[in-house]
Design an enzyme around this catalytic site. Structure first.
Site, PDB file in Angstrom:
ATOM      1  CD  GLU A 205     -19.417  44.228   1.165  1.00 32.37           C
ATOM      2  OE1 GLU A 205     -20.634  44.093   0.876  1.00 32.37           O
ATOM      3  OE2 GLU A 205     -19.039  44.777   2.206  1.00 32.37           O
TER       4      GLU A 205
ATOM      5  CG  HIS B 166     -22.656  44.038   3.815  1.00 28.43           C
ATOM      6  ND1 HIS B 166     -22.226  44.961   2.888  1.00 28.43           N
ATOM      7  CD2 HIS B 166     -23.479  44.731   4.659  1.00 28.43           C
ATOM      8  CE1 HIS B 166     -22.758  46.138   3.140  1.00 28.43           C
ATOM      9  NE2 HIS B 166     -23.531  46.024   4.230  1.00 28.43           N
TER      10      HIS B 166
ATOM     11  NE  ARG C 169     -22.448  51.264   2.892  1.00 25.49           N
ATOM     12  CZ  ARG C 169     -23.480  50.661   3.466  1.00 25.49           C
ATOM     13  NH1 ARG C 169     -23.269  49.771   4.414  1.00 25.49           N
ATOM     14  NH2 ARG C 169     -24.715  50.933   3.090  1.00 25.49           N
TER      15      ARG C 169
END
Length: 336
Positions: A269, A297, A240
């Site tokens: 993000e 990600h 994370r």
């Protein structure tokens, strides 16, 4: 049985779910990268269960808005974006899906580490950009031998353990820091345990983060941890974004406390693309060129992993509502 699929992001209309669970009514509330899905009062009142499909957004409506919901699920491993206390206060279990994408994330973490420490992405970029003048074995700045190097892991859960096995296959010495594991885990796994993050940072050539985001881990890799880093450290984060403080990482990279980093996740993000560290990397400033990799990600992703995730999320709901079998509950401490 009606399941509200909050922050639905797939291009289809849940055909896979409808095929495998024909007795369930799926209510789709789509989101975008910028904002969570709008959830109407009718959706809230109709749902027997709610699943959050977004890795970035929480469910827009509070737990109290769902009078008939009996279980809430985060469709993914991380559960920082599901209101565990709020659901627990109403006696409703909140769950996650921890057993999908394990191999993908572990593979991605090792791939990022290897791309930096074997220079594969540097060589390709140099040749593509500079042609024959880029054809040289010494272009990559972070090359090293892996045999005997120390691979440090923060969080030895499913994914951390999978990453450890991969690092060991490269003849690296594996150590780990995880204050929540019971004593003796190091004996059963064969990996060495350290009991302080600073010790892990001081000993490791590569540190790979595999911890969940919590108040305990938010900013865990900050100025103090990076100040303790072994010279030449390469940091990898596929967990994370907020676990790593970008300001502290930028300073550590500029000052040489860390040699390189690979980030699949960012604190925000994709908004952090304008952070000074990321912006400098995008401009290929000499101090950071070939020392940082950013991926979107994506560590969790493969078509097979996505299929597993979608079906496993529904199975968590179905097992509880149809059979009374609770799996992967993450808010037991808050349940009345």
């Amino acid at each position: 049985m009606k399941i509200l699929c909050a922050n639905w992001q797939a291009d289809d209309d849940a055909e896979l779910e409808r095929e495998h669970f024909p007795g369930i009514d799926f209510i789709l509330a789509r989101s975008t990268n910028d904002r969570p899905a709008e959830i109407s009062t009718a959706m809230c009142q109709a749902a027997d269960a709610v699943i959050n499909y977004s890795p970035a957004h929480n469910i827009a409506a509070p737990a109290a808005a769902f009078p008939n919901v009996r279980i809430a699920v985060r469709s993914g491993v991380g559960f920082d974006n599901i209101d565990a206390p709020g659901w627990g206060a109403r006696g409703i279990p909140a769950c996650n899906v921890p057993d999908y994408g394990t191999t993908e994330v572990a593979d991605h973490a090792l791939a990022l580490a290897l791309a930096l420490t074997r220079g594969t992405f540097t060589y390709a970029n140099e040749i593509a950009r500079d042609g024959a003048s880029g054809w040289h074995f010494a272009k990559a700045p972070l090359l090293r031998r892996h045999k005997g190097a120390v691979f440090g892991i923060v969080g030895l859960g499913r994914i951390g353990l999978a990453a450890a096995r991969r690092a060991a296959a490269f003849d690296m010495r594996v150590i780990f820091y995880d204050p929540h594991l019971l004593s003796g885990v190091d004996l059963s796994t064969g990996y060495e345990r350290v009991h302080a993050l600073a010790d892990l940072m001081q000993l490791s050539d590569i540190v790979s983060i595999h911890a969940p985001l919590s108040e305990e881990t938010r900013g865990l890799i900050g100025a103090a941890a990076l100040a303790a880093a072994k010279p030449g450290l390469v940091l990898v984060n596929t967990a994370r974004g907020p676990i790593v403080e970008l300001d502290a990482l930028e300073k550590a990279l500029r000052q040489g406390n860390a040699a390189g980093a690979a980030l699949d996740v960012l604190p925000n993000e994709p908004g952090d693309l304008d952070h000074p560290l990321i912006a400098a990397w995008r401009r290929r400033e000499p101090w950071i060129a070939d020392r940082l990799i950013v991926t979107p990600h994506a560590a969790f992703y493969s078509p097979a992993a996505m299929r597993d995730l979608r079906l496993k999320a529904i199975e968590v709901v179905r097992a509880y509502l149809a059979d009374g079998r609770l799996t992967n509950c993450i808010n037991g401490e808050f349940l009345r």
